[in-house]
Design a protein around this motif. Structure first.
Motif, PDB file in Angstrom:
ATOM      1  N   VAL A  20     -10.394 -18.472  34.201  1.00  0.00           N
ATOM      2  CA  VAL A  20      -9.985 -17.543  35.249  1.00  0.00           C
ATOM      3  C   VAL A  20      -9.859 -16.113  34.754  1.00  0.00           C
ATOM      4  CG1 VAL A  20      -8.801 -19.308  36.582  1.00  0.00           C
ATOM      5  CG2 VAL A  20      -7.567 -18.106  34.780  1.00  0.00           C
ATOM      6  N   CYS A  21      -9.665 -15.908  33.437  1.00  0.00           N
ATOM      7  CA  CYS A  21      -9.520 -14.554  32.893  1.00  0.00           C
ATOM      8  C   CYS A  21     -10.782 -14.095  32.179  1.00  0.00           C
ATOM      9  CB  CYS A  21      -8.350 -14.511  31.908  1.00  0.00           C
ATOM     10  SG  CYS A  21      -6.785 -15.074  32.585  1.00  0.00           S
ATOM     11  N   GLY A  22     -11.857 -14.849  32.298  1.00  0.00           N
ATOM     12  CA  GLY A  22     -13.033 -14.622  31.467  1.00  0.00           C
ATOM     13  C   GLY A  22     -13.709 -13.278  31.636  1.00  0.00           C
ATOM     14  N   GLN A  56      -3.064 -27.442  23.130  1.00  0.00           N
ATOM     15  CA  GLN A  56      -2.672 -26.533  24.206  1.00  0.00           C
ATOM     16  C   GLN A  56      -3.212 -25.136  23.959  1.00  0.00           C
ATOM     17  OE1 GLN A  56       1.430 -27.422  23.400  1.00  0.00           O
ATOM     18  NE2 GLN A  56       1.718 -28.244  25.449  1.00  0.00           N
ATOM     19  N   ALA A  57      -3.107 -24.676  22.716  1.00  0.00           N
ATOM     20  CA  ALA A  57      -3.610 -23.343  22.370  1.00  0.00           C
ATOM     21  C   ALA A  57      -5.105 -23.242  22.627  1.00  0.00           C
ATOM     22  CB  ALA A  57      -3.296 -23.035  20.910  1.00  0.00           C
ATOM     23  N   THR A  58      -5.823 -24.303  22.319  1.00  0.00           N
ATOM     24  CA  THR A  58      -7.268 -24.309  22.559  1.00  0.00           C
ATOM     25  C   THR A  58      -7.581 -24.151  24.039  1.00  0.00           C
ATOM     26  OG1 THR A  58      -7.653 -25.709  20.628  1.00  0.00           O
ATOM     27  CG2 THR A  58      -9.385 -25.655  22.302  1.00  0.00           C
ATOM     28  N   ILE A  59      -6.833 -24.876  24.898  1.00  0.00           N
ATOM     29  CA  ILE A  59      -7.040 -24.791  26.342  1.00  0.00           C
ATOM     30  C   ILE A  59      -6.762 -23.374  26.830  1.00  0.00           C
ATOM     31  CG2 ILE A  59      -6.199 -25.562  28.592  1.00  0.00           C
ATOM     32  CD1 ILE A  59      -5.571 -28.273  27.263  1.00  0.00           C
ATOM     33  N   ILE A  60      -5.674 -22.770  26.361  1.00  0.00           N
ATOM     34  CA  ILE A  60      -5.295 -21.428  26.800  1.00  0.00           C
ATOM     35  C   ILE A  60      -6.346 -20.414  26.386  1.00  0.00           C
ATOM     36  CG2 ILE A  60      -3.588 -19.585  26.517  1.00  0.00           C
ATOM     37  CD1 ILE A  60      -1.489 -21.844  26.192  1.00  0.00           C
ATOM     38  N   ILE A  61      -6.810 -20.508  25.135  1.00  0.00           N
ATOM     39  CA  ILE A  61      -7.818 -19.560  24.655  1.00  0.00           C
ATOM     40  C   ILE A  61      -9.121 -19.720  25.431  1.00  0.00           C
ATOM     41  CG2 ILE A  61      -9.249 -18.934  22.667  1.00  0.00           C
ATOM     42  CD1 ILE A  61      -6.858 -19.586  20.888  1.00  0.00           C
ATOM     43  N   GLN A  62      -9.487 -20.967  25.745  1.00  0.00           N
ATOM     44  CA  GLN A  62     -10.698 -21.193  26.538  1.00  0.00           C
ATOM     45  C   GLN A  62     -10.575 -20.576  27.922  1.00  0.00           C
ATOM     46  OE1 GLN A  62     -11.155 -25.445  26.388  1.00  0.00           O
ATOM     47  NE2 GLN A  62     -12.417 -25.397  24.539  1.00  0.00           N
ATOM     48  N   GLU A  63      -9.373 -20.702  28.542  1.00  0.00           N
ATOM     49  CA  GLU A  63      -9.157 -20.105  29.854  1.00  0.00           C
ATOM     50  C   GLU A  63      -9.252 -18.590  29.767  1.00  0.00           C
ATOM     51  OE1 GLU A  63      -8.606 -21.007  33.106  1.00  0.00           O
ATOM     52  OE2 GLU A  63      -9.436 -22.880  32.386  1.00  0.00           O
ATOM     53  N   ALA A  94     -11.060 -12.061  21.010  1.00  0.00           N
ATOM     54  CA  ALA A  94     -11.808 -11.757  19.781  1.00  0.00           C
ATOM     55  C   ALA A  94     -10.866 -11.575  18.607  1.00  0.00           C
ATOM     56  CB  ALA A  94     -12.643 -10.500  19.994  1.00  0.00           C
ATOM     57  N   LYS A  95      -9.752 -10.917  18.828  1.00  0.00           N
ATOM     58  CA  LYS A  95      -8.788 -10.703  17.749  1.00  0.00           C
ATOM     59  C   LYS A  95      -8.131 -12.016  17.356  1.00  0.00           C
ATOM     60  CE  LYS A  95      -5.055  -7.731  16.210  1.00  0.00           C
ATOM     61  NZ  LYS A  95      -4.197  -6.579  16.506  1.00  0.00           N
ATOM     62  N   ILE A  96      -7.808 -12.839  18.359  1.00  0.00           N
ATOM     63  CA  ILE A  96      -7.221 -14.162  18.076  1.00  0.00           C
ATOM     64  C   ILE A  96      -8.132 -14.959  17.168  1.00  0.00           C
ATOM     65  CG2 ILE A  96      -6.641 -16.394  19.104  1.00  0.00           C
ATOM     66  CD1 ILE A  96      -5.612 -14.887  21.530  1.00  0.00           C
ATOM     67  N   MET A  97      -9.441 -14.954  17.483  1.00  0.00           N
ATOM     68  CA  MET A  97     -10.398 -15.729  16.701  1.00  0.00           C
ATOM     69  C   MET A  97     -10.501 -15.171  15.274  1.00  0.00           C
ATOM     70  SD  MET A  97     -11.134 -17.898  18.988  1.00  0.00           S
ATOM     71  CE  MET A  97     -12.551 -18.803  18.355  1.00  0.00           C
ATOM     72  N   ARG A  98     -10.467 -13.836  15.144  1.00  0.00           N
ATOM     73  CA  ARG A  98     -10.557 -13.235  13.815  1.00  0.00           C
ATOM     74  C   ARG A  98      -9.341 -13.593  12.941  1.00  0.00           C
ATOM     75  NH1 ARG A  98     -12.131  -8.566  16.624  1.00  0.00           N
ATOM     76  NH2 ARG A  98     -10.109  -7.576  16.207  1.00  0.00           N
ATOM     77  N   LEU A  99      -8.195 -13.752  13.595  1.00  0.00           N
ATOM     78  CA  LEU A  99      -6.979 -14.083  12.852  1.00  0.00           C
ATOM     79  C   LEU A  99      -6.873 -15.571  12.549  1.00  0.00           C
ATOM     80  CD1 LEU A  99      -4.402 -11.793  14.688  1.00  0.00           C
ATOM     81  CD2 LEU A  99      -5.375 -11.471  12.414  1.00  0.00           C
ATOM     82  N   GLY A 100      -7.822 -16.358  13.041  1.00  0.00           N
ATOM     83  CA  GLY A 100      -7.878 -17.765  12.678  1.00  0.00           C
ATOM     84  C   GLY A 100      -7.165 -18.725  13.603  1.00  0.00           C
ATOM     85  N   TYR A 101      -6.740 -18.272  14.787  1.00  0.00           N
ATOM     86  CA  TYR A 101      -6.080 -19.186  15.720  1.00  0.00           C
ATOM     87  C   TYR A 101      -7.128 -19.998  16.458  1.00  0.00           C
ATOM     88  CZ  TYR A 101      -1.739 -16.679  14.921  1.00  0.00           C
ATOM     89  OH  TYR A 101      -0.629 -16.141  14.348  1.00  0.00           O
TER      90      TYR A 101
END
Length: 274
Positions: free
Chosen positions: A255-257, A243-250, A267-274
């Motif tokens: 729609v929020c891209g 689910q987290a992967t789907i949300i981050i992709q969205e 970018a911060k989410i990815m840096r923190l390892g999520y």
């Protein structure tokens, strides 16, 4: 929603969650609605006002023709859905149409089959609130919602970015096909907490059972979904890895891209390892 996420997530807090507003138990929110049907198109405007007098404006553009009364009902239904999704418990609605107010209160009878369906849908949504009142909006109260509805009925190309605009492709009374974009996963970190909250079940391991007892008061189970409680910040919808992967992709590509604030958050989410 993109603006809301960007403004809500505080610096340093990056859980993999879907954000919703916490319920307001005793404070009353206000809803102002207005629908408009013109030769150029149909639309609706609404404004939610928090107990602290903060205003949230919303506009709807209809891709189907409506009468003025039907547009007024669409505006009311949109406002009720929005308030319900924000977990608002006490709502006072100020509606532009005196006819709609009298039909909802039972003073007038709805005779048209279409209006009867709208009225039934409105009453169905109203029953989901702990407290609800409806009044005819005075002229001074409805100016902003009236402006939004007329703007949405013609064009929303020049809407301020603080105004959320949605296009409805079909009437609110038409049946919708259920589609859960974020289906719950079975075996994730949430399962032991859900089992304890729903059935009082604990892991056999004493250490793990103790951890669940300590964690559980910080969560709430609602409609089978797990939320992390918070008194001062929005509740957090707990999700699993997929689910987290789907949300981050969205957030990043969907729609929020194109939202700058969301791109920086991703970018911060990815840096923190999520």
């Amino acid at each position: 929603m993109a603006d809301f996420i960007a403004k809500t997530i505080e610096e340093g807090e990056m859980p993999s969650t879907q954000i919703i507003i916490p319920p307001i138990e005793h404070k009353e929110w206000k809803l102002f609605t207005d629908g408009a049907s013109t030769s150029d198109g149909s639309g609706a405007g609404l404004m939610l006002v928090s107990p602290e007098e903060k205003e949230f404006t919303y506009a709807l553009h209809f891709e189907f023709s409506t009468t003025n009364n039907e547009a007024e009902y669409e505006a009311l239904l949109a406002g009720l859905r929005l308030a319900r999704d924000l977990n608002i418990q006490h709502l006072k609605a100020f509606v532009n149409s005196l006819l709609v107010v009298n039909q909802v209160t039972g003073t007038f009878e709805a005779r048209s089959p279409t209006i009867q369906q709208y009225l039934a849908k409105a009453k169905e949504l109203i029953r989901q609130f702990t407290g609800f009142e409806i009044e005819h909006a005075r002229r001074s109260q409805k100016k902003k919602a009236d402006a939004l509805s007329k703007l949405a009925s013609i064009t929303f190309a020049h809407s301020a970015k603080e105004v959320l605009v949605e296009t409805l492709e079909r009437r609110s009374i038409e049946a919708e096909e259920g589609n859960d974009l974020y289906p719950d996963e079975d075996n994730t970190w949430m399962k032991p907490i859900k089992d304890y909250l729903a059935y009082g079940l604990l892991p056999e391991d004493k250490g793990e059972a103790r951890k669940i007892r300590i964690k559980a008061p910080s969560y709430k189970l609602q409609d089978g979904k797990l939320y992390r409680k918070s008194l001062l910040t929005p509740w957090l919808r707990c999700v699993g890895p997929s689910q987290a992967t789907i949300i981050i992709q969205e957030m990043r590509e969907g729609v929020c891209g194109f939202h700058a604030g969301l791109r920086s958050i991703v970018a911060k989410i990815m840096r923190l390892g999520y």
